[in-house]
Design a protein around this motif. Structure first.
Motif, PDB file in Angstrom:
ATOM      1  N   GLY A   7       0.844  -1.457  -0.072  1.00  0.00           N
ATOM      2  CA  GLY A   7       0.334  -0.171  -0.080  1.00  0.00           C
ATOM      3  C   GLY A   7       1.022   1.637   0.411  1.00  0.00           C
ATOM      4  O   GLY A   7       1.409   1.521   1.015  1.00  0.00           O
ATOM      5  N   GLU A   8       0.424   2.076  -0.987  1.00  0.00           N
ATOM      6  CA  GLU A   8       1.250   3.904  -0.978  1.00  0.00           C
ATOM      7  C   GLU A   8       0.852   4.945  -0.699  1.00  0.00           C
ATOM      8  O   GLU A   8      -0.657   4.150  -1.012  1.00  0.00           O
ATOM      9  CB  GLU A   8       2.176   3.187  -2.522  1.00  0.00           C
ATOM     10  N   GLY A   9       1.038   5.550   0.434  1.00  0.00           N
ATOM     11  CA  GLY A   9       0.156   6.534  -0.006  1.00  0.00           C
ATOM     12  C   GLY A   9      -0.532   6.344   1.568  1.00  0.00           C
ATOM     13  O   GLY A   9      -0.253   6.804   2.535  1.00  0.00           O
ATOM     14  N   GLY A  10      -1.209   5.562   0.921  1.00  0.00           N
ATOM     15  CA  GLY A  10      -2.875   6.078   2.159  1.00  0.00           C
ATOM     16  C   GLY A  10      -2.178   4.961   3.182  1.00  0.00           C
ATOM     17  O   GLY A  10      -1.801   4.245   3.392  1.00  0.00           O
ATOM     18  N   GLU A  11      -3.232   4.448   3.184  1.00  0.00           N
ATOM     19  CA  GLU A  11      -3.299   3.272   4.287  1.00  0.00           C
ATOM     20  C   GLU A  11      -3.068   1.097   4.221  1.00  0.00           C
ATOM     21  O   GLU A  11      -3.335   1.571   2.554  1.00  0.00           O
ATOM     22  CB  GLU A  11      -4.690   2.908   5.029  1.00  0.00           C
ATOM     23  N   PRO A  12      -2.580   0.945   4.620  1.00  0.00           N
ATOM     24  CA  PRO A  12      -1.486  -0.366   3.745  1.00  0.00           C
ATOM     25  C   PRO A  12      -3.202  -1.558   4.126  1.00  0.00           C
ATOM     26  O   PRO A  12      -3.633  -1.504   4.862  1.00  0.00           O
ATOM     27  CB  PRO A  12      -1.380  -0.664   5.182  1.00  0.00           C
ATOM     28  N   THR A  13      -3.153  -1.923   3.143  1.00  0.00           N
ATOM     29  CA  THR A  13      -4.052  -3.036   2.866  1.00  0.00           C
ATOM     30  C   THR A  13      -3.194  -4.681   2.897  1.00  0.00           C
ATOM     31  O   THR A  13      -4.372  -5.915   3.153  1.00  0.00           O
ATOM     32  CB  THR A  13      -4.423  -3.486   1.531  1.00  0.00           C
ATOM     33  N   ALA A  14      -2.111  -4.470   3.440  1.00  0.00           N
ATOM     34  CA  ALA A  14      -1.420  -5.810   3.882  1.00  0.00           C
ATOM     35  C   ALA A  14      -0.611  -5.787   4.813  1.00  0.00           C
ATOM     36  O   ALA A  14       0.406  -5.118   4.230  1.00  0.00           O
ATOM     37  CB  ALA A  14      -1.502  -6.811   2.784  1.00  0.00           C
ATOM     38  N   TRP A  15       0.481  -6.529   5.568  1.00  0.00           N
ATOM     39  CA  TRP A  15       1.588  -6.576   6.055  1.00  0.00           C
ATOM     40  C   TRP A  15       1.633  -7.875   6.051  1.00  0.00           C
ATOM     41  O   TRP A  15       1.099  -9.032   6.880  1.00  0.00           O
ATOM     42  CB  TRP A  15       0.598  -6.173   7.968  1.00  0.00           C
ATOM     43  N   ILE A  16       3.610  -8.391   6.342  1.00  0.00           N
ATOM     44  CA  ILE A  16       4.014  -9.392   6.196  1.00  0.00           C
ATOM     45  C   ILE A  16       5.303  -9.400   6.990  1.00  0.00           C
ATOM     46  O   ILE A  16       5.671  -8.637   6.828  1.00  0.00           O
ATOM     47  CB  ILE A  16       4.334  -9.987   4.918  1.00  0.00           C
ATOM     48  N   ARG A  17       5.225 -10.436   7.603  1.00  0.00           N
ATOM     49  CA  ARG A  17       6.049 -10.211   8.648  1.00  0.00           C
ATOM     50  C   ARG A  17       7.261 -11.723   8.842  1.00  0.00           C
ATOM     51  O   ARG A  17       6.731 -12.976   8.417  1.00  0.00           O
ATOM     52  CB  ARG A  17       5.635 -10.705  10.250  1.00  0.00           C
ATOM     53  N   ILE A  18       8.775 -11.778   8.157  1.00  0.00           N
ATOM     54  CA  ILE A  18       8.918 -12.713   7.772  1.00  0.00           C
ATOM     55  C   ILE A  18      10.697 -12.967   8.087  1.00  0.00           C
ATOM     56  O   ILE A  18      10.880 -12.035   8.712  1.00  0.00           O
ATOM     57  CB  ILE A  18       9.601 -12.735   6.773  1.00  0.00           C
ATOM     58  N   ARG A  19      11.112 -13.689   9.088  1.00  0.00           N
ATOM     59  CA  ARG A  19      11.859 -14.548  10.328  1.00  0.00           C
ATOM     60  C   ARG A  19      12.991 -15.391   9.473  1.00  0.00           C
ATOM     61  O   ARG A  19      12.203 -16.328   8.847  1.00  0.00           O
ATOM     62  CB  ARG A  19      11.441 -15.036  11.365  1.00  0.00           C
ATOM     63  N   ARG A  20      13.829 -15.092   9.509  1.00  0.00           N
ATOM     64  CA  ARG A  20      14.677 -16.261   9.164  1.00  0.00           C
ATOM     65  C   ARG A  20      15.509 -16.697  10.019  1.00  0.00           C
ATOM     66  O   ARG A  20      16.470 -16.023  10.963  1.00  0.00           O
ATOM     67  CB  ARG A  20      15.938 -15.796   8.054  1.00  0.00           C
ATOM     68  N   ASP A  21      15.833 -17.888  10.381  1.00  0.00           N
ATOM     69  CA  ASP A  21      17.284 -18.576  11.903  1.00  0.00           C
ATOM     70  C   ASP A  21      17.429 -20.526  10.378  1.00  0.00           C
ATOM     71  O   ASP A  21      16.889 -21.317  11.004  1.00  0.00           O
ATOM     72  CB  ASP A  21      15.965 -19.477  13.145  1.00  0.00           C
ATOM     73  N   GLY A  22      18.775 -19.724   9.760  1.00  0.00           N
ATOM     74  CA  GLY A  22      19.450 -20.610   9.279  1.00  0.00           C
ATOM     75  C   GLY A  22      19.093 -20.824   8.061  1.00  0.00           C
ATOM     76  O   GLY A  22      18.526 -20.077   7.652  1.00  0.00           O
ATOM     77  N   ARG A  23      18.758 -21.952   8.196  1.00  0.00           N
ATOM     78  CA  ARG A  23      18.242 -23.143   6.677  1.00  0.00           C
ATOM     79  C   ARG A  23      16.612 -22.600   6.688  1.00  0.00           C
ATOM     80  O   ARG A  23      15.511 -23.563   6.704  1.00  0.00           O
ATOM     81  CB  ARG A  23      18.660 -23.814   7.045  1.00  0.00           C
ATOM     82  N   VAL A  24      16.190 -22.382   7.869  1.00  0.00           N
ATOM     83  CA  VAL A  24      14.632 -22.598   8.500  1.00  0.00           C
ATOM     84  C   VAL A  24      13.575 -21.303   8.604  1.00  0.00           C
ATOM     85  O   VAL A  24      13.877 -20.057   8.870  1.00  0.00           O
ATOM     86  CB  VAL A  24      14.051 -23.011   9.540  1.00  0.00           C
ATOM     87  N   GLY A  25      12.569 -20.717   7.263  1.00  0.00           N
ATOM     88  CA  GLY A  25      12.205 -19.252   7.090  1.00  0.00           C
ATOM     89  C   GLY A  25      10.375 -19.333   8.335  1.00  0.00           C
ATOM     90  O   GLY A  25       9.956 -20.820   7.492  1.00  0.00           O
ATOM     91  N   GLN A  26       9.938 -18.828   7.908  1.00  0.00           N
ATOM     92  CA  GLN A  26       8.939 -18.449   8.408  1.00  0.00           C
ATOM     93  C   GLN A  26       8.478 -17.136   8.472  1.00  0.00           C
ATOM     94  O   GLN A  26       8.968 -16.133   9.003  1.00  0.00           O
ATOM     95  CB  GLN A  26       8.569 -18.827  10.227  1.00  0.00           C
ATOM     96  N   PHE A  27       6.675 -17.475   8.330  1.00  0.00           N
ATOM     97  CA  PHE A  27       6.265 -15.757   7.727  1.00  0.00           C
ATOM     98  C   PHE A  27       5.157 -15.869   8.364  1.00  0.00           C
ATOM     99  O   PHE A  27       4.158 -16.058   8.156  1.00  0.00           O
ATOM    100  CB  PHE A  27       6.046 -15.293   6.612  1.00  0.00           C
TER     101      PHE A  27
END
Length: 170
Positions: free
Chosen positions: A76-96
């Motif tokens: 989302g640009e300018g106005g209110e966002p329509t989505a939010w994502i959080r991404i974590r990595r720990d070595g070769r393991v990823g989670q979002f």
């Protein structure tokens, strides 16, 4: 004394079905200026029952959010966002995990962005709250449901006994 307030489903990407995706450009790194707008998105998308436990006010929501090493991106640009994502990595393991208004945002692009960021991870998983409606997008990308978690809460209110007048019988 505990009551269930939310069910979350864990999806894991089948390594054999991994798809190669390009990095979408519409997602941008979250800035401090996005915080309150993300709280507004959270308030609009998360059911009252969950918000009561996890944070009704902006201050409560900020205190209760997972902190730590994670990349956060906003759609989302300018106005209110329509989505939010959080991404974590720990070595070769990823989670979002993500919070997305599936009616006004391109959930396919959001998942593809996460997969692009986590392209070097051997294992990728995504935790999805029951009220979100984008599970089918994960399944189309090769994710499969592997676990279900029940989130519990307990009221920590103490009853206060106030003095009151009572009729006295003779």
């Amino acid at each position: 004394g505990f009551s269930e307030y939310l069910t979350e489903i864990l999806y894991r990407l089948d390594p054999e079905r991994r798809v190669v995706v390009g990095s979408p450009t519409a997602m941008r790194p979250k800035t401090h200026a996005d915080e309150y707008m993300l709280f507004r998105l959270y308030s609009a998308l998360v059911p009252q029952k969950v918000r009561t436990v996890e944070g009704m006010t902006f201050e409560e929501w900020c205190r209760n959010r997972d902190r730590g090493p994670a990349g956060e991106y906003v759609l989302g640009e300018g106005g209110e966002p329509t989505a939010w994502i959080r991404i974590r990595r720990d070595g070769r393991v990823g989670q979002f995990d993500m919070l997305a208004d599936s009616e006004s945002s391109d959930v396919d692009m959001i998942v593809d962005h996460a997969l692009s960021v986590l392209s070097r991870s051997r294992s990728v998983s995504c935790l999805v709250s029951e009220f979100q409606t984008h599970q089918h997008v994960l399944e189309e990308r090769g994710f499969r449901r592997v676990a279900e978690f029940r989130c519990l809460s307990k009221d920590l209110l103490a009853r206060v006994h106030e003095p009151q007048l009572m009729p006295l019988s003779a």
